[in-house]
Design a protein around this motif. Structure first.
Motif, PDB file in Angstrom:
ATOM      1  N   LEU A 124      15.564  13.267   1.299  1.00 26.86           N
ATOM      2  CA  LEU A 124      14.648  13.080   0.099  1.00 26.86           C
ATOM      3  C   LEU A 124      14.707  14.436  -0.738  1.00 26.86           C
ATOM      4  CD1 LEU A 124      13.691  10.539  -1.256  1.00 26.86           C
ATOM      5  CD2 LEU A 124      11.520  11.199  -0.069  1.00 26.86           C
ATOM      6  N   VAL A 170      -3.894   9.971  -1.658  1.00 30.24           N
ATOM      7  CA  VAL A 170      -3.303  10.522  -3.081  1.00 30.24           C
ATOM      8  C   VAL A 170      -4.566  11.218  -3.786  1.00 30.24           C
ATOM      9  CG1 VAL A 170      -2.747   9.601  -5.399  1.00 30.24           C
ATOM     10  CG2 VAL A 170      -1.633   8.927  -3.340  1.00 30.24           C
ATOM     11  N   GLY A 195       9.805   9.835  -9.484  1.00 27.13           N
ATOM     12  CA  GLY A 195       8.603   9.108  -8.939  1.00 27.13           C
ATOM     13  C   GLY A 195       8.068   9.620  -7.451  1.00 27.13           C
ATOM     14  N   VAL A 196       8.918  10.566  -6.788  1.00 29.21           N
ATOM     15  CA  VAL A 196       8.772  10.685  -5.439  1.00 29.21           C
ATOM     16  C   VAL A 196       7.327  11.783  -5.719  1.00 29.21           C
ATOM     17  CG1 VAL A 196       9.480  12.309  -3.665  1.00 29.21           C
ATOM     18  CG2 VAL A 196      10.959  10.415  -4.709  1.00 29.21           C
ATOM     19  N   MET A 197       6.390  11.789  -4.620  1.00 30.19           N
ATOM     20  CA  MET A 197       5.315  12.597  -4.672  1.00 30.19           C
ATOM     21  C   MET A 197       5.260  13.458  -3.502  1.00 30.19           C
ATOM     22  SD  MET A 197       2.555   9.439  -5.714  1.00 30.19           S
ATOM     23  CE  MET A 197       1.052  10.444  -6.335  1.00 30.19           C
ATOM     24  N   TYR A 227       1.348  11.381   5.138  1.00 27.25           N
ATOM     25  CA  TYR A 227       0.472  10.245   5.510  1.00 27.25           C
ATOM     26  C   TYR A 227       0.715  10.218   7.067  1.00 27.25           C
ATOM     27  CZ  TYR A 227      -0.653   5.209   5.582  1.00 27.25           C
ATOM     28  OH  TYR A 227      -1.221   3.997   6.261  1.00 27.25           O
ATOM     29  N   LEU A 274       4.770  12.936   0.348  1.00 25.91           N
ATOM     30  CA  LEU A 274       3.420  12.379   0.449  1.00 25.91           C
ATOM     31  C   LEU A 274       3.568  11.323   1.886  1.00 25.91           C
ATOM     32  CD1 LEU A 274       1.195  13.065  -0.809  1.00 25.91           C
ATOM     33  CD2 LEU A 274       1.066  11.136  -1.993  1.00 25.91           C
ATOM     34  N   THR A 275       4.469  10.667   2.109  1.00 26.22           N
ATOM     35  CA  THR A 275       4.630   9.803   3.056  1.00 26.22           C
ATOM     36  C   THR A 275       4.802  10.552   4.360  1.00 26.22           C
ATOM     37  OG1 THR A 275       6.676   9.144   1.739  1.00 26.22           O
ATOM     38  CG2 THR A 275       5.720   7.310   3.244  1.00 26.22           C
ATOM     39  N   LYS A 328       0.805  -1.183  -0.092  1.00 23.15           N
ATOM     40  CA  LYS A 328       0.074   0.236   0.055  1.00 23.15           C
ATOM     41  C   LYS A 328       0.884   1.370  -0.194  1.00 23.15           C
ATOM     42  CE  LYS A 328      -3.730  -1.527  -0.927  1.00 23.15           C
ATOM     43  NZ  LYS A 328      -4.431  -0.833  -2.011  1.00 23.15           N
ATOM     44  N   LEU A 329       1.912   1.140   0.719  1.00 24.24           N
ATOM     45  CA  LEU A 329       2.833   2.430   0.922  1.00 24.24           C
ATOM     46  C   LEU A 329       3.461   2.779  -0.750  1.00 24.24           C
ATOM     47  CD1 LEU A 329       4.908   1.547   3.913  1.00 24.24           C
ATOM     48  CD2 LEU A 329       2.953   3.312   3.654  1.00 24.24           C
ATOM     49  N   PRO A 339      -3.340   4.902   1.995  1.00 22.93           N
ATOM     50  CA  PRO A 339      -2.502   5.819   1.069  1.00 22.93           C
ATOM     51  C   PRO A 339      -3.367   6.071  -0.301  1.00 22.93           C
ATOM     52  CG  PRO A 339      -1.277   3.922   1.800  1.00 22.93           C
ATOM     53  CD  PRO A 339      -2.633   3.837   2.389  1.00 22.93           C
ATOM     54  N   GLU A 340      -4.001   5.220  -0.690  1.00 23.89           N
ATOM     55  CA  GLU A 340      -4.947   5.835  -1.622  1.00 23.89           C
ATOM     56  C   GLU A 340      -5.915   6.942  -1.507  1.00 23.89           C
ATOM     57  OE1 GLU A 340      -5.168   1.550  -4.133  1.00 23.89           O
ATOM     58  OE2 GLU A 340      -5.046   1.904  -2.021  1.00 23.89           O
ATOM     59  N   VAL A 362       2.075   2.988  -3.185  1.00 22.17           N
ATOM     60  CA  VAL A 362       1.179   4.085  -3.817  1.00 22.17           C
ATOM     61  C   VAL A 362       1.646   5.375  -3.621  1.00 22.17           C
ATOM     62  CG1 VAL A 362      -1.449   4.950  -3.544  1.00 22.17           C
ATOM     63  CG2 VAL A 362      -0.779   2.356  -3.884  1.00 22.17           C
ATOM     64  N   MET A 363       2.273   5.783  -2.569  1.00 21.74           N
ATOM     65  CA  MET A 363       2.432   7.320  -2.690  1.00 21.74           C
ATOM     66  C   MET A 363       3.890   7.347  -3.265  1.00 21.74           C
ATOM     67  SD  MET A 363       1.302   7.661   1.429  1.00 21.74           S
ATOM     68  CE  MET A 363       2.201   6.501   2.210  1.00 21.74           C
ATOM     69  N   GLY A 364       4.435   6.488  -3.941  1.00 18.26           N
ATOM     70  CA  GLY A 364       5.720   7.059  -4.644  1.00 18.26           C
ATOM     71  C   GLY A 364       7.012   7.356  -3.763  1.00 18.26           C
ATOM     72  N   SER A 365       6.944   6.541  -2.480  1.00 22.49           N
ATOM     73  CA  SER A 365       7.797   6.860  -1.583  1.00 22.49           C
ATOM     74  C   SER A 365       9.243   6.016  -1.732  1.00 22.49           C
ATOM     75  CB  SER A 365       7.429   6.631  -0.136  1.00 22.49           C
ATOM     76  OG  SER A 365       6.069   5.704  -0.405  1.00 22.49           O
TER      77      SER A 365
END
Lengths: 258, 393
Positions: free
Chosen positions: B362, B299, B320-322, B281, B277-278, A150-151, B295-296, A153-156
């Motif tokens: 990051l 987003v 790809g990092v958000m 979260y 985003l992490t 699931k993680l 997570p969804e 999904v956040m592009g981490s």
């Protein structure tokens, strides 16, 4: 009888036919939505009944969770897609995994400077258990893997690399291709690898081996021990077992809270 | 507990560590053992226990002594345990902490959890019985000895075949046992319900509607589309009608986006206008405590910032990092400040820059990369790390 052909009349007829089909399409779709909302209600009540009987079971029993997940997958449903889903709300499955996600992120952040963002699933498991404390529920490695999925999904930069029967958990977006993965797998037994070992086992040329090792050094995933006997040793902190018993220091703990 | 012997805890040549777990207390039968809490280690050959405070205090027992073992569930104020029933010790057993014991079983009490994984691994090791494997011999017997050795070899092979057959039988019957236990637990009600026509049908119907919307067949109203999307969301069915600009487009995510808009202002400003985003979260879910976001969900909510005209944006870097970024935070400012810092210090790595700004490594890396992309910085990429310099070209 005029034969059907191209002409103003035919075109007009065609348009009329289309309009009728469209309307019919409307009706069909609307019908279906009504039907669906009725089914949804019945479904909800079934689920409530199920939840009242088995909620505790799901929370306490990891085998049950695995079984539950697999059955949902068979129907084509992802119970963890949203905190607002049935499954989360009624069975409490969501919160369990989302919280686990937070704990995984925190552990990885705290240790990133030590291992470059790569650690064994075993180590992650131990540390997450420790962080959760005595009174929290036990978690299995399957639970961790699902939370990790699931993680992503956040592009981490979270990923799982299969190594030696288990996994290495990656938590930074370092680019690791097949070559890097294979070298990691080779290093798994001893915690380190040398250029000659790579050439012997994988039959690569020196340049290719050095290129891969340099990349791992750059990404902070490998440490170079040039003073080792014989060939230089490239150590992978992610694979150290002694290191995994060292506790997280207070400075590292500060790194954990975003 | 009289099956244990004192040990130095070092592994033998062919012995491998399988799993270790700290926070374990030993029990002699039903009585607490005289030792404190320590760590239990499972190897391919032995069960080892070591005191956490006094590392010298280490005991071990061969796995071959284990007859069978079972889980004992946790209770109020009681940790989960694994009960291990044992054969009597060999006559020539090395001395250990207990001379004798009235019990023929011990317990491992998992005060810091880990019993699930430990039980699983112990089961695996007891099935594989790796301690019985003889190490591969270096040379094969040749010459006059060969005759006799070969005979032994054949008998050995036959014995191995017989053992393997027995083991397979055992494995099969164990597997069936486990499966039936599992089925009981999972309960037939759940199985029937799950494959209930209703559930399947619903999924099929919703898919066909989704396809209709996608192909623009039938004029379904905006309202109905939204209602339908929230059904999909509740069910956890992937929505094929998702549009990049609006994400899932449900009311839930709309509300969420507004909440995030309020909640993230201050944290974003503290962190120089940008958070991964992490990070968001973790921050949001820690604050919530329960009814957490997936997570969804996060987003999808962030995708709505723009259309709701909130002062935040979701941004995806090349890597790809958000991140979530304050709109007020201009790109030029970020790049200019990055250039200033680098020029000031002569050169910077992502880690150094992170320390300077109080940002995560990051995100500082992303800023430097951005400045590089715009041509203001250039890199020196070596094994010592990635370092950025002002671009003098």
């Amino acid at each position: 009888m005029h034969r059907r052909g191209v002409g103003a009349g035919a075109i007009a007829k065609k348009k009329l036919a289309e309009a009728k089909y469209k309307e019919r399409g409307n009706v069909l779709a609307e019908d279906q939505i009504v039907q669906m909302s009725k089914q949804l209600e019945t479904f909800k009540s079934h689920l409530e009944e199920f939840a009242s009987k088995h909620k505790q079971e799901i929370r306490k029993n990891p085998q049950f969770r695995v079984q539950f997940q697999e059955m949902c997958a068979t129907i084509g449903v992802d119970p963890l897609a949203s905190g607002k889903g049935f499954w989360s709300e009624m069975l409490g499955v969501g919160d369990f995994y989302y919280e686990l996600g937070v704990q995984i992120v925190e552990v990885c952040l705290a240790l990133k400077h030590r291992n470059g963002g790569l650690m064994t699933l075993d180590e992650l498991h131990q540390r997450v258990l420790k962080g959760r404390g005595k009174f929290a529920q036990d978690v299995s490695q399957d639970d961790l893997l699902r939370a990790l999925k699931k993680l992503k999904v956040m592009g981490s930069g979270f990923g799982m690399i299969p190594v030696g029967g288990s996994y290495l958990v990656q938590s930074v977006p370092a680019e690791l291709n097949m070559d890097h993965t294979v070298v990691l797998q080779l290093a798994e037994k001893k915690g380190f690898v040398t250029v000659s070992e790579i050439r012997e086992s994988l039959k690569w040329e020196k340049e290719r081996a050095c290129h891969v090792l340099d990349h791992l050094l750059k990404e902070g995933l490998a440490w170079l021990d040039a003073q080792a006997e014989g060939d230089a040793h490239y150590w992978l902190p992610a694979l150290f077992s002694e290191l995994s018993s060292r506790d997280i220091t207070p400075e590292e703990e500060n790194q954990m809270t975003p | 507990m009289d099956r244990f012997s004192w040990s130095n805890g070092l592994l033998e040549i062919n012995e491998t560590l399988v799993i270790q777990q700290r926070g374990v207390r030993l029990y002699d039968g039903d009585d607490k053992a005289k030792m404190d809490v320590g760590a239990v280690l499972l190897s391919t050959h032995r069960l080892i226990w070591r005191d956490v405070k006094n590392q010298e205090c280490c005991i071990s027992m061969p796995l071959s002594l284990i007859i069978f073992f079972e889980e004992q569930a946790a209770g109020i104020g009681k940790s989960a345990k694994i009960v291990i029933h044992l054969h009597p010790a060999a006559a020539n057993k090395e001395p250990g902490p207990y001379q004798n014991s009235k019990y023929s079983y011990i317990k491992l009490s998992f005060k810091e959890h880990g019993q699930i994984e430990f039980y699983r691994r112990l089961t695996e090791e007891m099935t594989r019985r790796r301690w019985e494997e003889k190490p591969v011999s270096q040379t094969s017997p040749v010459g006059p000895q060969a005759g006799r050795t070969r005979a032994v070899g054949i008998v050995g092979i036959e014995r191995k075949i017989e053992e393997r057959r027995k083991e397979t039988d055992k494995n099969i019957s164990e597997a069936f046992e486990d499966l039936s236990k599992l089925m009981e637990k999972v309960s037939l009600v759940f199985t029937k319900w799950c494959f209930n026509q209703q559930a399947k049908e619903m999924v099929e119907v919703s898919r066909s509607i989704a396809n209709k919307i996608k192909d623009k067949q039938g004029d379904i109203s905006e309202d109905e589309t939204i209602r339908f999307k929230s059904y999909l969301l509740s069910m956890g069915i992937a929505n094929p009608v998702t549009r990049e600009t609006h994400g899932s487009g449900t009311h839930y995510h709309l509300q969420l986006a507004k909440q995030l808009g309020d909640m993230l202002q201050a944290p974003l400003e503290e962190r120089g206008g940008m958070m991964s985003l992490t990070e968001v979260y973790c921050l949001v879910n820690r604050a919530r405590g329960m009814e957490l976001l997936s997570p969804e969900d996060l987003v999808n909510a962030c995708k709505m910032f723009e259309s709701l005209k909130l002062p935040l944006r979701l941004r995806v870097f090349d890597s790809g990092v958000m991140v979530v970024q304050l709109q007020s935070h201009s790109e030029e400012e970020m790049i200019a400040s990055a250039l200033d810092s680098v020029t000031d210090k002569g050169s910077l790595t992502a880690e150094e820059f992170a320390k300077l700004l109080g940002l995560s490594v990051l995100l500082s890396k992303e800023r430097l990369l951005l400045a590089e992309k715009m041509g203001h910085l250039c890199r020196d990429d070596s094994v010592e790390g990635l370092r950025f310099y002002p671009n003098l070209f």
